[in-house]
Design an enzyme around this catalytic site. Structure first.
Site, short mmCIF file in Angstrom:
data_model
loop_
_atom_site.label_atom_id
_atom_site.label_comp_id
_atom_site.label_asym_id
_atom_site.label_seq_id
_atom_site.Cartn_x
_atom_site.Cartn_y
_atom_site.Cartn_z
N GLU A 27 54.20 25.01 54.09
CA GLU A 27 53.56 23.96 54.87
C GLU A 27 53.23 24.42 56.29
O GLU A 27 54.11 24.86 57.02
CB GLU A 27 54.49 22.75 54.95
CG GLU A 27 55.06 22.33 53.61
CD GLU A 27 56.18 21.34 53.76
OE1 GLU A 27 56.13 20.51 54.71
OE2 GLU A 27 57.12 21.37 52.95
N HIS A 32 51.90 19.13 53.90
CA HIS A 32 53.03 19.40 52.99
C HIS A 32 52.51 19.95 51.66
O HIS A 32 52.61 19.30 50.61
CB HIS A 32 53.79 18.09 52.80
CG HIS A 32 55.16 18.22 52.25
ND1 HIS A 32 55.53 19.15 51.31
CD2 HIS A 32 56.29 17.48 52.51
CE1 HIS A 32 56.80 18.99 51.01
NE2 HIS A 32 57.30 17.98 51.73
#
Length: 291
Positions: free
Chosen positions: A263, A162
């Site tokens: 991501e 992330h």
């Protein structure tokens, strides 16, 4: 916040340029090398800083985040595993709030390498009844940061790296290389990307046929960040926008203006791991270049 990490007192010097320090309740492995500076929290094997020496931070970290045990860090590169999103509890999996061990470290003239390991135990089995080993490996250099995630065991899992990237002003940022089809998690509908993605408001999308390379164009910092994806099925693009940012305790009201998330993910196609054929995914090389 990134610069503050390198001013922390040294708890233990592991090698010439690698040390253990503490920020709040969390132990952090800090690399302070002539070519690169970086820091990884043992909780979550969470990259909280990476910057070539002489350059500004590439990775963004919230000024409002708590560095407390069991509380997810806002910013850096959280590891979402063994599930992504609300597929289980806690959201985005337990890896990002679990304490890893430093498995290995080394350095040379170019930079440093760090390896972290998380093993299943009674706590993880209560959340996810699987035996596993999860390895996170970092190659940290002046021109590139590589993160490799490898899961060993007999199971399927989803996840993402992330990554929060520091930007000068989200209003001027454009991201390309995301592919065309996407799932819009805000509008709860499918969509098709036409040109580069910009961020006029909240964006939360899973791109299901991404290119191998995504590019973040950031005119405010005169910088281009290149993200190379490997062994992924998706790329997630996220920014909370002003309304959601103001409601989040670990973000300042204007925090959304300073980062973009791009991501590397396995969401639409889970990883299948086995003892003989470990599942893994990693974003390859992140390159920060001045134009």
């Amino acid at each position: 916040m990134n610069e503050d990490v390198f001013a922390l007192p040294v708890v233990e010097q592991l090698s010439a340029h690698v040390s253990v320090r503490r920020i709040g309740e969390l132990a952090v492995i800090v690399v302070d090398h002539p070519r690169v500076r970086a820091a990884v929290a043992l909780q979550g094997a969470h990259l909280v800083a990476w910057q070539p020496v002489g350059e500004g931070p590439v990775i963004w970290l919230s000024d409002a985040t708590a560095f407390e045990e069991g509380v997810a860090i806002r910013g850096g590169v959280p590891i979402c595993w063994p599930w992504f999103g609300p597929a289980g509890k806690p959201a985005h999996g337990f890896a990002r709030i679990s304490t890893f061990e430093l498995d290995a470290h080394s350095e040379d003239e170019q930079g440093a390498k760090l390896a972290f390991l998380l093993r299943s135990d009674e706590h993880t089995k209560a959340l996810w009844p699987r035996e596993f080993e999860l390895f996170v490996r970092f190659t940290l250099g002046q021109g590139a940061c590589e993160i490799a995630l490898e899961a060993r065991g007999d199971f399927q899992s989803t996840g993402a790296l992330h990554s929060y990237f520091n930007v000068g002003d989200i209003g001027g940022v454009a991201v390309s290389g995301l592919g065309v089809p996407y799932l819009d998690k805000v509008a709860e509908t499918d969509g098709r990307q036409d040109g580069a993605l910009t961020f006029p408001d909240r964006i939360d999308r899973v791109y299901t046929a991404p290119d191998e390379v995504s590019l973040i164009e950031d005119p405010a910092l005169s910088r281009r960040v290149e993200i190379r994806h490997h062994n992924n099925s998706d790329v997630v693009a996220w920014n909370p926008g002003p309304e959601l940012s103001a409601s989040m305790a670990d973000l300042t009201d204007d925090g959304y203006q300073q980062f973009v998330c791009v991501e590397t993910a396995r969401v639409s196609t889970p990883m299948t791991s086995s003892r003989d054929n470990p599942g893994h995914h990693h974003p390859g090389t992140l390159k920060a270049c001045r134009r």
